[in-house]
Design a protein around this motif. Structure first.
Motif, PDB file in Angstrom:
ATOM      1  N   GLY A 187     -97.414  57.544 -42.449  1.00 39.73           N
ATOM      2  CA  GLY A 187     -97.273  55.991 -41.838  1.00 39.73           C
ATOM      3  C   GLY A 187     -97.156  54.892 -42.696  1.00 39.73           C
ATOM      4  N   VAL A 188     -96.677  55.326 -44.110  1.00 36.96           N
ATOM      5  CA  VAL A 188     -96.516  54.341 -45.129  1.00 36.96           C
ATOM      6  C   VAL A 188     -94.944  53.736 -44.753  1.00 36.96           C
ATOM      7  CG1 VAL A 188     -98.197  55.308 -46.674  1.00 36.96           C
ATOM      8  CG2 VAL A 188     -95.580  55.917 -46.921  1.00 36.96           C
ATOM      9  N   SER A 189     -94.709  52.568 -45.446  1.00 37.18           N
ATOM     10  CA  SER A 189     -93.570  52.075 -45.528  1.00 37.18           C
ATOM     11  C   SER A 189     -92.448  52.527 -46.454  1.00 37.18           C
ATOM     12  CB  SER A 189     -93.323  50.715 -45.540  1.00 37.18           C
ATOM     13  OG  SER A 189     -92.197  50.200 -45.516  1.00 37.18           O
ATOM     14  N   ALA A 190     -91.393  52.778 -46.054  1.00 31.04           N
ATOM     15  CA  ALA A 190     -90.442  53.648 -47.252  1.00 31.04           C
ATOM     16  C   ALA A 190     -90.106  52.668 -48.374  1.00 31.04           C
ATOM     17  CB  ALA A 190     -88.902  53.875 -46.610  1.00 31.04           C
ATOM     18  N   SER A 191     -90.344  51.279 -48.062  1.00 33.29           N
ATOM     19  CA  SER A 191     -90.080  50.361 -49.221  1.00 33.29           C
ATOM     20  C   SER A 191     -91.321  50.408 -50.086  1.00 33.29           C
ATOM     21  CB  SER A 191     -89.853  48.930 -48.703  1.00 33.29           C
ATOM     22  OG  SER A 191     -91.011  48.562 -47.661  1.00 33.29           O
ATOM     23  N   ASP A 192     -92.370  50.969 -49.732  1.00 32.23           N
ATOM     24  CA  ASP A 192     -93.714  51.279 -50.699  1.00 32.23           C
ATOM     25  C   ASP A 192     -93.651  52.363 -51.399  1.00 32.23           C
ATOM     26  OD1 ASP A 192     -95.976  49.821 -47.987  1.00 32.23           O
ATOM     27  OD2 ASP A 192     -94.720  48.917 -49.692  1.00 32.23           O
ATOM     28  N   ILE A 193     -92.716  53.346 -51.244  1.00 33.89           N
ATOM     29  CA  ILE A 193     -92.395  54.372 -52.161  1.00 33.89           C
ATOM     30  C   ILE A 193     -91.327  54.261 -53.121  1.00 33.89           C
ATOM     31  CG2 ILE A 193     -92.059  56.826 -52.082  1.00 33.89           C
ATOM     32  CD1 ILE A 193     -92.894  56.956 -49.170  1.00 33.89           C
ATOM     33  N   THR A 194     -91.581  53.722 -54.449  1.00 29.50           N
ATOM     34  CA  THR A 194     -90.673  53.629 -55.347  1.00 29.50           C
ATOM     35  C   THR A 194     -89.844  54.674 -55.918  1.00 29.50           C
ATOM     36  OG1 THR A 194     -92.574  53.000 -57.002  1.00 29.50           O
ATOM     37  CG2 THR A 194     -91.709  51.269 -55.688  1.00 29.50           C
ATOM     38  N   ASP A 195     -90.574  55.882 -56.100  1.00 31.90           N
ATOM     39  CA  ASP A 195     -90.015  57.216 -56.882  1.00 31.90           C
ATOM     40  C   ASP A 195     -90.792  58.399 -56.142  1.00 31.90           C
ATOM     41  OD1 ASP A 195     -88.223  58.388 -58.484  1.00 31.90           O
ATOM     42  OD2 ASP A 195     -89.890  58.477 -59.835  1.00 31.90           O
TER      43      ASP A 195
END
Length: 591
Positions: A467-475
């Protein structure tokens, strides 16, 4: 205010609504006559410009319930975007746009456009600047891209619809939705529809709606699809054979099979094709033109078997599907309703079969609790479930591993061995892949490509399941037995709470920063001395001065000094003693 299904007359027909004759003509052309419960409740309220929030499962007619009122309020003389519908998937966006075009086909100058990821953005830009649609149906990510490019203007929007809001929440679009609302004016009607009602959805309602109509739609008896639900008790290794026999015995023409992962969907396509079945799959790895081609073939009856994941289930609307087969029991029982709802469309009949290999009583109980209907066992003629054997040679690699192995500690042992392999001591964590972005934390997860997890599937899992946002995953970077995920600092705790990935128990920790040992790719082979190691004798140049005993000559190559000792080769750190000779293969001195 809460309206129940009894608020309006249950025999209400579409021709009693006070709507445009051109829209009425589209309703008749679409084959609609009597309204479902949600349509009786929602359409009159939306025509009065009320906000609305409610639960609406698949098959209740909710799409028509919001499309018709938004069409009635359109000004087709304007070039402004007046209605925005946000949907979680491309398939659902296309389904909604088709409903708009079907009901609004007789309205002059009416234009609707679907924009979503995977489609050429230049083509979308060209349509937006020349086509001037009054209605846009979009996925949140692509809509946000256009807003940042200033290619769309939402300042004149009259209605915003969030369809399948719970699924958008699961996919990590909550923050994107907040950003999209910031580009709109405050004087608009907001319609929020969701299969479930988690607290985050209620929070959106409080933030953006004013005195909304609240409702909970259930399938009326007249609207409940005629779906015969069955389960088949089967060994994992026999599932393909059971599916083949079931399709042949029942003479199904169109079959929809659901799997929990895209990897299994790809594998199942290969297995069925090798047995001369006309099968294909849709999943996250397919490009948009390939997905469109597969869906078009399935709708036209040129494809007999379609294999899909749960995300695709939200947008598949194909009449004439004879059966739905659940290759895997869904992880979330709410998905079960969406899966079986793909058959028995438009008052037709259909069948649903669920293949159960473990915890049979628990799975049956969970399904019956959700459907409030009895699940009957189906016996496949000629198949008898035998005791599980250790021969898994015909199954994909990711199925070889039994989840019970991890509970016995085998996974922990493998993790321990792995840590010793690429770390200087058992408490060290492998090095990060590269210097991390400021404001982010790099996480270490004990799952990798050997577990059939790659960069894309690991990111998909964190977005959809955690349930995390895709924009919060940088790599994201995956190795054989472990992975690194770089995330924003505020969601670090959420990632640390992950206990399993796709059914595999994992250990999650914060990765060590540079300088704590190991190479830049996460492998620690011991700390080498500074300087360059030259083969043929073994001097660490720059680490210490070479011995000057023995015969020495100097030469200059490329501006740098090069020393050779006559005793045994180039760049040696000491000459051979009397009675010794150089063993070049082992690089040791021997007598």
């Amino acid at each position: 205010m809460v309206l129940t299904n009894n608020t309006y007359n249950h025999s209400m027909k579409f021709d009693t609504l006070k709507i445009s004759p051109l829209i009425q003509k589209g309703v008749v052309e679409s084959g609609y006559s009597e309204m479902t419960d949600i349509q009786e409740t929602l359409i009159p309220a939306l025509l009065e410009n009320r906000d609305a929030i409610g639960q609406a499962p698949t098959g209740t007619g909710k799409t028509c319930a919001f499309v018709l009122p938004t069409l009635e309020r359109l000004d087709t003389r304007s070039h402004d975007i007046q209605t925005l519908v946000l949907a979680p998937t491309r398939e659902l966006a296309m389904q909604i746009i088709e409903e708009y075009r079907r009901l609004g086909q007789f309205i002059p100058n009416f234009k609707a456009l679907a924009i979503y990821g995977g489609q050429d953005i230049k083509k979308q830009l060209r349509f937006l600047t020349t086509y001037y649609p009054q209605v846009i149906v979009a996925t949140p990510g692509r809509m946000l891209d256009h807003l940042k490019r200033k290619s769309v203007n939402l300042s004149k929007v009259k209605q915003i619809v969030l369809d399948e809001a719970d699924e958008m929440l699961n996919m990590g679009f909550l923050r994107d939705i907040d950003r999209i609302f910031q580009y709109t004016n405050k004087e608009h009607q907001t319609i929020l529809l969701s299969a479930t009602m988690p607290k985050e959805i209620v929070e959106i309602s409080r933030k953006y709606q004013t005195n909304p109509l609240s409702f909970k739609a259930t399938l009326a008896e007249k609207d409940i699809p005629a779906i015969a639900q069955h389960y088949i008790h089967v060994n994992d290794r026999d599932k393909v054979e059971v599916i083949k026999k079931l399709i042949n015995d029942k003479h199904f023409f169109l079959v929809l099979i659901f799997t929990n992962t895209k990897h299994k969907a790809k594998w199942l396509v290969k297995q069925l094709r090798s047995n001369k079945f006309n099968a294909d799959a849709i999943h996250g790895d397919l490009k948009q033109n390939a997905r469109d081609r597969v869906m078009r073939m399935f709708r036209e009856g040129k494809l007999q078997i379609l294999i899909a994941t749960d995300i695709a289930a939200r947008g598949i609307d194909v009449k004439g599907v004879d059966a739905v087969i659940n290759y895997d029991v869904p992880k979330n029982m709410d998905y079960y309703i969406h899966r079986i709802g793909r058959t028995a469309r438009a008052q037709m009949t259909g069948s649903a079969y669920t293949l159960i290999s473990s915890d049979i009583h628990g799975n049956i109980r969970d399904i019956e609790r959700v459907t409030k209907d009895k699940l009957n066992e189906h016996k496949v003629e000629g198949y008898v479930k035998s005791e599980e054997k250790s021969d898994y040679s015909d199954r994909p690699r990711y199925e070889h591993r039994d989840r019970k192995d991890f509970s016995r500690g085998r996974d922990n042992k493998r993790f321990d061995r792995g840590e010793r392999k690429f770390s200087r001591n058992d408490n060290d964590t492998p090095r990060p892949v590269h210097n991390k972005t400021p404001g982010t934390t790099r996480m270490f997860i004990t799952v990798g490509t050997m577990d059939n997890v790659d960069n894309h599937s690991l990111k998909d899992f964190l977005v959809k399941d955690v349930g995390v946002s895709a924009s919060d995953i940088t790599d994201v970077y995956t190795k054989d037995r472990f992975s690194f995920v770089e995330v924003k600092d505020e969601i670090t705790e959420k990632i640390l709470n992950v206990k399993s990935v796709n059914g595999r128990n994992v250990h999650v920790s914060v990765a060590k920063e540079r300088g704590s040992g190991g190479d830049s790719r996460g492998n620690d082979r011991g700390r080498r001395p500074q300087g360059n190691f030259r083969r043929g004798g073994g001097n660490f140049r720059g680490d210490r001065k070479p011995f000057h005993s023995g015969g020495e000559r100097k030469s200059f190559r490329g501006g740098g000094e090069h020393k050779t000792f006559h005793g045994f080769g180039q760049n040696s750190d000491r000459p051979a003693r009397d009675g010794q000779h150089r063993d070049y293969k082992s690089r040791k001195f021997k007598k």
